[in-house]
Design a protein around this motif. Structure first.
Motif, mmCIF file in Angstrom:
data_model
loop_
_atom_site.group_PDB
_atom_site.id
_atom_site.type_symbol
_atom_site.label_atom_id
_atom_site.label_comp_id
_atom_site.label_asym_id
_atom_site.label_seq_id
_atom_site.Cartn_x
_atom_site.Cartn_y
_atom_site.Cartn_z
ATOM 1 N N PHE B 14 0.830 -1.210 0.000
ATOM 2 C CA PHE B 14 0.000 0.000 0.000
ATOM 3 C C PHE B 14 0.864 1.259 0.000
ATOM 4 O O PHE B 14 1.807 1.353 0.782
ATOM 5 N N LEU B 15 0.520 2.173 -0.864
ATOM 6 C CA LEU B 15 1.159 3.486 -0.854
ATOM 7 C C LEU B 15 0.062 4.536 -0.749
ATOM 8 O O LEU B 15 -1.102 4.260 -1.030
ATOM 9 N N GLU B 16 0.494 5.749 -0.389
ATOM 10 C CA GLU B 16 -0.473 6.811 -0.213
ATOM 11 C C GLU B 16 0.087 8.104 -0.778
ATOM 12 O O GLU B 16 1.289 8.348 -0.676
ATOM 13 N N GLY B 17 -0.739 8.905 -1.376
ATOM 14 C CA GLY B 17 -0.289 10.194 -1.882
ATOM 15 C C GLY B 17 -1.477 11.115 -2.061
ATOM 16 O O GLY B 17 -2.624 10.691 -1.935
ATOM 17 N N ASP B 18 -1.191 12.390 -2.335
ATOM 18 C CA ASP B 18 -2.292 13.313 -2.621
ATOM 19 C C ASP B 18 -2.778 13.124 -4.051
ATOM 20 O O ASP B 18 -3.966 13.131 -4.320
ATOM 21 N N VAL B 19 -1.816 12.985 -4.964
ATOM 22 C CA VAL B 19 -2.166 12.835 -6.381
ATOM 23 C C VAL B 19 -1.442 11.622 -6.946
ATOM 24 O O VAL B 19 -0.231 11.467 -6.761
ATOM 25 N N LEU B 20 -2.186 10.772 -7.618
ATOM 26 C CA LEU B 20 -1.592 9.654 -8.364
ATOM 27 C C LEU B 20 -1.693 9.972 -9.849
ATOM 28 O O LEU B 20 -2.788 10.217 -10.361
ATOM 29 N N VAL B 21 -0.544 9.968 -10.518
ATOM 30 C CA VAL B 21 -0.520 10.141 -11.970
ATOM 31 C C VAL B 21 -0.285 8.769 -12.587
ATOM 32 O O VAL B 21 0.699 8.097 -12.244
ATOM 33 N N VAL B 22 -1.173 8.373 -13.493
ATOM 34 C CA VAL B 22 -1.050 7.066 -14.138
ATOM 35 C C VAL B 22 -0.550 7.274 -15.559
ATOM 36 O O VAL B 22 -1.234 7.910 -16.373
ATOM 37 N N GLY B 23 0.643 6.765 -15.870
ATOM 38 C CA GLY B 23 1.191 6.918 -17.209
ATOM 39 C C GLY B 23 2.629 7.407 -17.148
ATOM 40 O O GLY B 23 3.123 7.781 -16.074
ATOM 41 N N GLY B 24 3.299 7.394 -18.293
ATOM 42 C CA GLY B 24 4.712 7.738 -18.293
ATOM 43 C C GLY B 24 5.164 8.519 -19.514
ATOM 44 O O GLY B 24 6.344 8.523 -19.855
ATOM 45 N N GLY B 25 4.248 9.181 -20.183
ATOM 46 C CA GLY B 25 4.621 10.025 -21.322
ATOM 47 C C GLY B 25 4.699 11.479 -20.894
ATOM 48 O O GLY B 25 4.731 11.783 -19.698
ATOM 49 N N PRO B 26 4.734 12.395 -21.876
ATOM 50 C CA PRO B 26 4.875 13.816 -21.540
ATOM 51 C C PRO B 26 3.751 14.382 -20.672
ATOM 52 O O PRO B 26 4.020 15.149 -19.742
ATOM 53 N N SER B 27 2.505 14.006 -20.937
ATOM 54 C CA SER B 27 1.424 14.598 -20.137
ATOM 55 C C SER B 27 1.518 14.129 -18.690
ATOM 56 O O SER B 27 1.224 14.893 -17.760
ATOM 57 N N ALA B 28 1.944 12.879 -18.475
ATOM 58 C CA ALA B 28 2.141 12.382 -17.106
ATOM 59 C C ALA B 28 3.248 13.180 -16.421
ATOM 60 O O ALA B 28 3.130 13.563 -15.247
ATOM 61 N N TRP B 30 4.272 16.271 -17.080
ATOM 62 C CA TRP B 30 3.844 17.646 -16.762
ATOM 63 C C TRP B 30 2.825 17.665 -15.633
ATOM 64 O O TRP B 30 2.827 18.562 -14.786
ATOM 65 N N ALA B 31 1.942 16.660 -15.593
ATOM 66 C CA ALA B 31 0.970 16.581 -14.497
ATOM 67 C C ALA B 31 1.688 16.392 -13.164
ATOM 68 O O ALA B 31 1.334 17.009 -12.152
ATOM 69 N N ALA B 32 2.720 15.550 -13.160
ATOM 70 C CA ALA B 32 3.451 15.275 -11.920
ATOM 71 C C ALA B 32 4.180 16.520 -11.431
ATOM 72 O O ALA B 32 4.147 16.860 -10.241
ATOM 73 N N VAL B 33 4.837 17.232 -12.345
ATOM 74 C CA VAL B 33 5.551 18.455 -11.960
ATOM 75 C C VAL B 33 4.568 19.498 -11.453
ATOM 76 O O VAL B 33 4.774 20.138 -10.412
ATOM 77 N N SER B 34 3.465 19.647 -12.172
ATOM 78 C CA SER B 34 2.464 20.658 -11.827
ATOM 79 C C SER B 34 1.849 20.386 -10.453
ATOM 80 O O SER B 34 1.747 21.287 -9.609
ATOM 81 N N ALA B 35 1.446 19.146 -10.201
ATOM 82 C CA ALA B 35 0.843 18.798 -8.907
ATOM 83 C C ALA B 35 1.850 18.971 -7.786
ATOM 84 O O ALA B 35 1.527 19.452 -6.694
ATOM 85 N N SER B 36 3.084 18.602 -8.062
ATOM 86 C CA SER B 36 4.128 18.723 -7.056
ATOM 87 C C SER B 36 4.384 20.193 -6.713
ATOM 88 O O SER B 36 4.514 20.561 -5.541
#
Lengths: 109, 545
Positions: B14-28, B30-36
């Motif tokens: 089990f892991l926990e986070g505020d935001v889970l990004v599913v995927g590994g291309g450019p949109s993933a 940018w979503a990860a950087v933005s949420a962070s």
């Protein structure tokens, strides 16, 4: 499709096992990468450019192996051919600053 | 910043986070950087290796790059003319703006952009392997927990809100779950098992997961895009074919409908003639219109595209080589999960979408956004979805409050209604491809043929939901087969519903665009697919009432 892993070039760093997006490689008992799931290969050539010793060869045929041998790849100087085209070397990224695609974009119109 | 992780209980990590990004291309990315940057603890789970996954990494992609100094509304207006009337200029404008900011960020971060002939930095093109490797370092530097080879199989829900996702590790098949305040689906488009470079992971996983959560898909009929490739290879890159001439097997010029030698295979007026020639028999090409410096620019600027020729020992500028048109599914098509809010919410609480997993109707309309608009959309929608997901997570409070009520909601390919039989994934792949890949069925479409295709795939879907399942690591394969099949049924349903020709949707029984307001077709499912017709006129009416 991935076809050749050169035993003599491979340094057993297992970077290919890690970076393949389709999880094609596995490690054998000696820690040598093996092509475990060849049919999952998407022929993207990225394992080749991440390999620090140009030990991998992906043939251009996407639907199945063509049976090319290590000797032929070596003879024809095809190990590392994509990395050289990009300017990558020893598994390190380089060369994007020399990309000429902007000339093509101007010319294509 | 680390994400919480608890020790394995009954084999599930089990892991926990505020935001889970599913995927590994450019949109993933940018979503990860933005949420962070918005203060969220972010987990990014990718099916493959984040940096080589997806359609961008093996490519060299242009962006839709319009500097603020240029007349953006006018540029947007001109581009809108090419969207078959489907796109929305407001979304186009904000995508131009947000993606330009992203490109500037890349420059500030030190991405090695080339210089143009005037010596100015040229930011309108991104070299895939370099770009995605660079984004990986940025995402790691932002403190995101990156899980490589962690395919997500299904979403978690508390009945109303998406609360995370469950998946397995590759290759051993260990189970894991991430409980998250919000989830961004950045899983890419669906390539319908086409063996093109970058497509291995593009099995429409996000489309099925979103549909299971109740989200709508839109634009799924816009899957009639094909790109030329050397025959039997993975390199579906159109740009070099701008300078191609086409020949038959004997080396005689292929002629267009006006009797002229067929040239320029990058789309446009010659496309239909090339398609007809390929339906009739083998077609050969030579890049003989690229002369002088153009050859050097192609070799140096498109080294990925040169690989088939290098490896076959042929010179594409002087030798003839056989070509084929590769179907692009929703990757260079425009269908996907409907975007419902300005921050790329799906309309399902806690579920956001970015990149090719989203419908790109708003920005590319009924024509392909491949090679330019889609990569700008990946940056922009990635950014917005990361902002939206982190804000939603903040509003909701700690994941601990709801986690106990959450359950996985995946069905097809994971939890068959009856006994599990060994349903052959290859057979499913072939059955799907027989309906959605051939030029004669999918480039030129007709109502009766679409209805037959849909009926066959509905029968298969019934069998899949009844019997397809697996244990351990094999669940990835069964789930991918179910996702591709679901995506194909959505595509055929929408294609049948749109009784007109528009953009890359070509109906031989309905040539030409229908009169009246442009319609969109929103689909929900995944079992019995419901079609809801939407048009701008309806929206105006809604506002008025």
């Amino acid at each position: 499709m991935i076809e050749v892993i050169s035993d003599s070039r491979c340094i057993r760093c297992d970077i290919c096992v890690r970076v393949c997006p389709a999880n094609v490689f596995a490690k054998d008992d000696q820690g040598l990468p093996i092509i475990a799931r060849q049919d999952d290969c998407q022929t993207c050539f990225l394992c080749e450019i991440y390999c620090p010793t140009d030990a991998l060869f992906v043939a251009e045929a996407a639907d199945g192996p063509i049976g090319i041998t290590e000797a032929e790849v070596e003879d024809r100087g095809l190990f590392g051919v994509y990395a050289r085209g990009l300017g990558w070397s020893k598994g390190r990224a380089n060369g994007a600053q020399f990309d000429t695609t902007h000339y093509l974009r101007v010319a294509q119109v | 910043m680390t994400t919480g992780q608890t020790t394995p209980a009954n084999g599930v990590r089990f892991l926990e986070g505020d935001v889970l990004v599913v995927g590994g291309g450019p949109s993933a990315a940018w979503a990860a950087v933005s949420a962070s940057e918005a203060g969220a603890r972010v987990v990014l789970a990718d099916k493959g290796y984040f940096g080589t996954s997806g359609a961008t990494a093996p490519s060299n992609t242009g962006t839709w790059c319009v500097a603020p100094g240029e007349d953006r509304p006018q540029v947007v207006e001109r581009r809108w003319q090419r969207t078959a009337g489907v796109a929305d200029q407001r979304w186009m404008l904000r995508t131009v703006d947000q993606s330009y900011r992203g490109l500037l960020r890349l420059f500030e971060w030190g991405y090695p952009f080339p210089k143009d002939e005037k010596g100015d930095v040229y930011i309108a093109n991104l070299r895939g392997p370099d770009y995605m490797r660079f984004m990986r370092t940025r995402v790691l530097a932002a403190g995101v927990t990156v899980l490589d080879h962690h395919p997500v199989l299904e979403l978690l829900s508390d009945g109303e809100t998406v609360t995370g996702a469950a998946g397995i590790t590759r290759p051993d098949g260990t189970d894991w779950q991430v409980k998250a305040g919000a989830v961004v689906l950045a899983t890419g488009g669906c390539a319908f098992f086409e063996r093109t470079s970058g497509a291995a992971g593009l099995t429409g996983d996000g489309l099925l997961m979103a549909a299971e959560a109740g989200a709508a898909l839109s634009g799924m009929e816009f899957t009639g895009k094909y790109t030329l490739a050397p025959y039997g290879t993975s390199l579906n890159k159109g740009l070099p074919f701008r300078w191609a001439s086409f020949y038959d097997e004997q080396g005689n010029p292929q002629l267009d409908s006006k009797g002229q030698h067929l040239t320029n295979g990058i789309g446009g007026p010659s496309e239909k003639d090339i398609v007809k020639a390929l339906i009739a028999g083998p077609v050969y090409a030579r890049l003989d219109l690229a002369e002088g410096a153009l050859q050097d620019w192609l070799r140096q600027g498109q080294p990925n595209v040169m690989q088939p020729y290098e490896r076959r020992g042929i010179n594409p500028f002087t030798d003839l080589f056989r070509v084929e048109l590769k179907p692009e599914g929703t990757v260079r098509g425009t269908g996907g999960i409907r975007v419902s809010t300005h921050d790329c919410g799906t309309g399902i609480p806690g579920l956001y979408v970015a990149g090719d997993a989203a419908s790109r109707e708003d920005v590319a309309g009924g024509t392909s956004g491949g090679g330019a608009i889609n990569s700008s959309w990946a940056i922009a929608s990635g950014w917005w979805s990361g902002q939206g997901a982190s804000a939603f997570s903040r509003r909701r409070g700690a994941p601990g409050v709801f986690r106990n009520h959450s359950a996985p909601i995946g069905q097809a390919g994971l939890r068959p209604r009856e006994t599990v039989f060994a349903v052959d994934r290859k057979a499913i792949a072939e059955a799907v491809r027989a309906e959605v890949a051939p030029l004669s069925r999918n480039y030129f479409r007709s109502g009766p043929a679409l209805a037959e295709s849909l009926q066959r795939l509905d029968v298969l879907w019934n069998a899949v939901t009844r019997e397809l399942g697996a244990e351990g690591p094999d669940r990835l394969k069964t789930r991918e087969a179910a996702s591709v099949l679901a995506s194909a049924r959505f595509s055929l349903t929408a294609a049948l519903a749109r009784t007109e020709s528009r953009g890359m949707h070509r109906r031989t029984d309905h040539p030409g665009e229908a009169e009246g307001p442009v319609r969109r077709y929103a689909l929900t499912g995944p079992d019995a697919i419901r079609v809801e017709v939407q048009s701008e006129a309806d929206q105006l009416q809604e506002k008025a009432s």
